[in-house]
Design an enzyme around this catalytic site. Structure first.
Site, short mmCIF file in Angstrom:
data_model
loop_
_atom_site.label_atom_id
_atom_site.label_comp_id
_atom_site.label_asym_id
_atom_site.label_seq_id
_atom_site.Cartn_x
_atom_site.Cartn_y
_atom_site.Cartn_z
N HIS A 1 48.05 31.72 36.31
CA HIS A 1 47.03 30.87 37.07
C HIS A 1 47.75 29.42 37.41
O HIS A 1 47.39 28.86 38.34
CB HIS A 1 46.01 30.99 36.34
CG HIS A 1 45.17 32.24 36.64
ND1 HIS A 1 45.40 33.31 36.24
CD2 HIS A 1 43.97 32.39 37.34
CE1 HIS A 1 44.53 34.39 36.44
NE2 HIS A 1 43.60 33.70 37.26
N PRO B 1 43.69 45.56 39.88
CA PRO B 1 45.12 45.71 40.01
C PRO B 1 45.69 44.96 38.93
O PRO B 1 46.81 45.38 38.47
CB PRO B 1 45.43 45.03 41.44
CG PRO B 1 44.36 45.65 42.63
CD PRO B 1 42.99 45.32 41.25
N VAL B 2 45.48 43.50 38.56
CA VAL B 2 45.98 42.77 37.68
C VAL B 2 45.56 43.44 36.33
O VAL B 2 46.32 43.35 35.36
CB VAL B 2 45.52 41.23 37.92
CG1 VAL B 2 46.06 40.38 36.83
CG2 VAL B 2 46.15 40.82 39.10
N TRP C 1 36.58 42.81 38.02
CA TRP C 1 36.76 41.97 39.45
C TRP C 1 37.98 42.14 40.05
O TRP C 1 38.28 42.13 41.22
CB TRP C 1 36.18 40.68 39.14
CG TRP C 1 37.27 39.72 39.00
CD1 TRP C 1 38.01 39.28 37.67
CD2 TRP C 1 38.02 39.00 39.79
NE1 TRP C 1 39.05 38.56 37.85
CE2 TRP C 1 39.10 38.17 39.33
CE3 TRP C 1 37.89 38.81 41.36
CZ2 TRP C 1 39.81 37.28 39.94
CZ3 TRP C 1 38.94 38.03 42.03
CH2 TRP C 1 39.88 37.17 41.10
N ASN C 2 38.99 42.34 39.27
CA ASN C 2 40.34 42.40 39.89
C ASN C 2 41.43 43.55 38.98
O ASN C 2 42.07 43.41 38.23
CB ASN C 2 41.22 40.92 39.69
CG ASN C 2 42.69 40.95 40.41
OD1 ASN C 2 43.10 42.04 40.84
ND2 ASN C 2 43.21 39.71 40.61
#
Length: 530
Positions: free
Chosen positions: A440, A405-406, A402-403
């Site tokens: 986070h 780059p991270v 889903w992400n």
């Protein structure tokens, strides 16, 4: 009349105009049809077609004898049965679900307006002037630490050039000597320490300013996110150049040729330039490379379309949050205070739909619209910012897709180096989620001025869920993958984001209380004086 003609006589009769039943009309016999078909086929293809003649005979037979057609002539499974040979299309059910969602949410819209009225007020904001000023100041101050990182690497690159010039010529067939390794490690410790102090000061100072001096959560979130992004980019910049420097100083035979082909367009230390670093700062990636795949030109119409999507989706998020999410959160405060668990669960279920719509809109605005617009402006050709995470068969697949780059940053700079040093998969994954959980909590708890640990635990406790759903992902049957996808959506939409939003909103109200009291009394929200 011949026998063939008699049997080919039509069974139906039609009344004549004078009331007398007309004589039945002879039908074309099968033999004449066959002969005619055969002649035509012979003329067209040079050979008669028995298949066409048989098919024509069957059609004639079915036309005459309507009641003897074989409806049940073969074995066929049910359309929705497990033994079906063709996958049925659920397009109609999808359309029905969309209609039901639209109708159901339209009812909620009408009910919400009837109950609360229109809560949208453009001029009723609590942006303090000092919040905006501090946010803009930090936006321009944070990248200065990237410039400091550039000077650190520039000094290291100059030292590497001097060391290579003084070193004896080597044919590249032996590994670095023990003294060379010690010298390189000593230099790296100095470089690493300078980078660590630099980025830690940047993140710590930004966190302090956001937590104690920027009241508005949105401005604080954007500022803190920028600081975290620069922190991650600087770490990638340091680690990548460290390996490139080692390969430049102590190349074993074949190592330089094994470097990625794209790196040869900008080899170390030619990549240590201010323009190279500025491009990395703006590039939509967290992983540093000396060179990236680039496009030839900028499609400005594409950029304006993507930016238009960002604006529209941002307005939708703001409208949905103010009109629907805030009343639900406000009505949950007394339930949380009295520990009314059934009512809290009901509020979570009601909030889940709203938070999911807001999150999906935010995801599309950031990863599809904004990052694509940024990639187009910077001519960044790799636009794979996410994969089909909505089909995730486990929590682990979701966090990998889903992400990206991270995910790519942590896999390249944390997980893979730990695995290469002998750490187990479990310990490496634990480290990744520990660092991610801390970030986070900084991203959520600092702008809301409540470090209550919900975001930290919500991220860190993903590991048991990942372990639980990992076997479902490896199952070959569709049932296991379906169950994994259901567990992912339930944990994500009900137990994840709605609960975190509820807890941080409650903590905000307990600390400030201005929003809920203003809504209850009909006054506009107030905030602490600047």
């Amino acid at each position: 009349m011949s026998q063939a003609t008699a049997t080919g006589t039509s069974l139906d009769s039609s009344p004549a105009s004078d009331g007398v039943t007309q004589r039945t009309r002879p039908a074309v016999s099968a033999n004449s049809v066959t002969r005619e078909r055969g002649n035509n086929a012979s003329q067209a293809n040079g050979a008669p077609s028995a298949l066409d003649a048989t098919e024509q005979l069957r059609r004639t037979f079915r036309k005459k004898y309507r009641h003897v057609e074989a409806i049940h002539s073969q074995s066929r499974p049910s359309c929705l049965g497990h033994d079906t040979t063709e996958t049925p299309s659920f397009l109609g059910f999808r359309n029905l679900m969309v209609i039901v969602l639209v109708v159901g949410n339209l009812r909620l819209v009408i009910e919400n307006i009837q109950k609360y009225g229109v809560l949208i007020c453009i001029r009723c904001h609590d942006f303090r002037r000092i919040d905006v000023q501090l946010g803009l100041s930090l936006y321009f101050l944070i990248p200065c630490h990237l410039i400091i990182a550039y000077f650190i690497e520039l000094v290291a690159a100059q030292q590497a050039r001097s060391s290579r010039a003084r070193a004896e010529k080597r044919d590249g067939t032996t590994s670095p000597t023990e003294d060379e390794n010690k010298k390189f490690q000593a230099t790296w410790k100095l470089v690493w320490g300078a980078h660590a102090v630099n980025v830690t000061i940047a993140l710590a100072f930004t966190t302090y300013m956001v937590y104690f001096h920027i009241h508005h959560p949105l401005i604080g979130t954007l500022t803190e996110m920028h600081a975290i992004i620069v922190w991650l980019k600087t770490a990638s910049y340091a680690f990548t150049n460290r390996d490139l420097r080692h390969a430049y100083l102590h190349p074993i035979k074949g190592e330089l040729d094994a470097l990625p082909e794209i790196y040869k367009t900008c080899p170390y230390p030619q990549n240590i330039t201010i323009s190279n670093l500025v491009y990395f700062w703006w590039a939509p990636t967290l992983v540093y490379q000396p060179a990236y795949p680039r496009t030839d030109n900028i499609r400005w119409l594409f950029v304006f379309k993507r930016l238009g999507e960002v604006v529209c989706l941002s307005v939708f998020i703001w409208f949905t949050s103010a009109q629907y999410a805030v009343p639900v959160l406000r009505n949950s405060l007394d339930k949380i205070a009295s520990l009314d668990y059934p009512s809290i669960l009901e509020r979570l279920l009601k909030l889940s739909t709203i938070s999911l719509a807001i999150w999906l809109a935010g995801f599309f605005a950031l990863f599809q619209s904004f990052l694509n617009a940024l990639a187009e402006v910077t001519k960044f050709a790799d636009r794979s910012f996410y994969d089909a995470w909505w089909n995730s068969e486990s929590l682990g697949m979701y966090w990998r897709t889903w992400n990206k780059p991270v995910y790519q940053f942590f896999r390249r700079h944390v997980y893979s180096p730990m695995r290469s040093r002998g750490w187990s998969h479990r310990v490496s994954s634990l480290t990744v989620f520990l660092v991610s959980a801390i970030l986070h909590e900084l991203l959520v708890g600092v702008p809301t001025h409540n470090l209550i640990g919900v975001a930290f635990l919500g991220m860190f406790l993903q590991l048991p869920l990942i372990q639980m759903t990992a076997p479902l992902e490896r199952m070959k049957s569709a049932h296991g993958k379906l169950l994994g996808n259901i567990i992912f959506w339930v944990s994500f939409t009900i137990l994840g984001q709605p609960f975190a939003a509820l807890m941080y909103f409650y903590a905000w109200q307990a600390k400030y209380g201005s929003v809920s009291m203003a809504m209850t009394s009909g006054r506009q929200p107030t905030c602490p004086p600047a």
